[in-house]
Enzyme design. Sequence first.
Site, PDB file in Angstrom:
ATOM      1  CG  HIS A 128      26.428  26.192  69.465  1.00 58.20           C
ATOM      2  ND1 HIS A 128      25.209  26.776  69.731  1.00 58.20           N
ATOM      3  CD2 HIS A 128      26.825  26.697  68.259  1.00 58.20           C
ATOM      4  CE1 HIS A 128      24.890  27.605  68.749  1.00 58.20           C
ATOM      5  NE2 HIS A 128      25.856  27.565  67.840  1.00 58.20           N
ATOM      6  CB  SER A 129      25.033  23.655  66.324  1.00 54.04           C
ATOM      7  OG  SER A 129      24.394  23.484  65.077  1.00 54.04           O
ATOM      8  CG  LEU A 130      27.864  17.984  65.553  1.00 49.88           C
ATOM      9  CD1 LEU A 130      27.177  16.947  64.668  1.00 49.88           C
ATOM     10  CD2 LEU A 130      29.330  18.131  65.148  1.00 49.88           C
ATOM     11  CB  SER A 175      23.542  25.866  72.776  1.00 46.84           C
ATOM     12  OG  SER A 175      23.695  27.042  72.005  1.00 46.84           O
TER      13      SER A 175
END
Length: 265
Positions: free
Chosen positions: A98-100, A127
Amino acid sequence: MKRTYGPGSDPTGWLRQYHRPPADAPTLVVLPHAGGSATGYYTLSAALSDRAEVLNVQYPGRQDRLGERCVDDIGEMADRVVEALLPRPDRPLVLFGHSLGSIVAYEVALRLESLHPDRAPIGVIVSGRPAAAIHLSRGLSLLGDDDLASSISDLSGTPPELLADKDLMSAVLPSLRADFKAAESYRGASGTRLACPLYAYSGAQDHNVPRAGLLRWSEHTASGFRVRYFEGGHFYLQSQEPEVARAMAEDLRAFTAASLVGSGR
């Protein structure tokens, strides 16, 4: 602190396994967002523990790794995760970030496919971030402590009681700053493509991830691509966890079925 399941202990410190996996289930590696931790994905691990061997990544510089040097480079993060995965039993592997964590997951997958093809993933789920080829930098790693804390408050992913606790924030901010530096300095090579399917998730109201940027993840796979939207903003995972877990279980089945077809089994 959540206890780790004994056989899932990891001498490198990078992996946490909280639940006993089913026999012959695929491995799902969960890579957290900037400032995130393995325990932040504990309930997701619990929800998927009957479907997969769930391994939550713990980046250094936080929680039980607080005294360790923070890593501020995506390539080094990916290298360390690969090193932690290689000695483990060989199960079909899926990466979720997710993200990073999405770009770390992508870089881990690239390394496994190119350097350890026998351990290559059967699927990747990214994500909360536009495609790896899109460079993102809001200069967050350069902010002073107060402005950095305010910026994460705006994302609505940090409990207000944590933001209000100066002592806790002073312990959290170094790892958060390192994570932002890693994300902001990352330059994904355009044209790199995974052999395995790649699915992209996003919060429908996440203004940090425009639809066009999410769809560009399709450029990073030579196999199947799918987009899923969930109600919520950047941290839709918190409010929509049951729906996310159901979607991930469905996608795990799809990845497994596709890998069996591809192998001729």
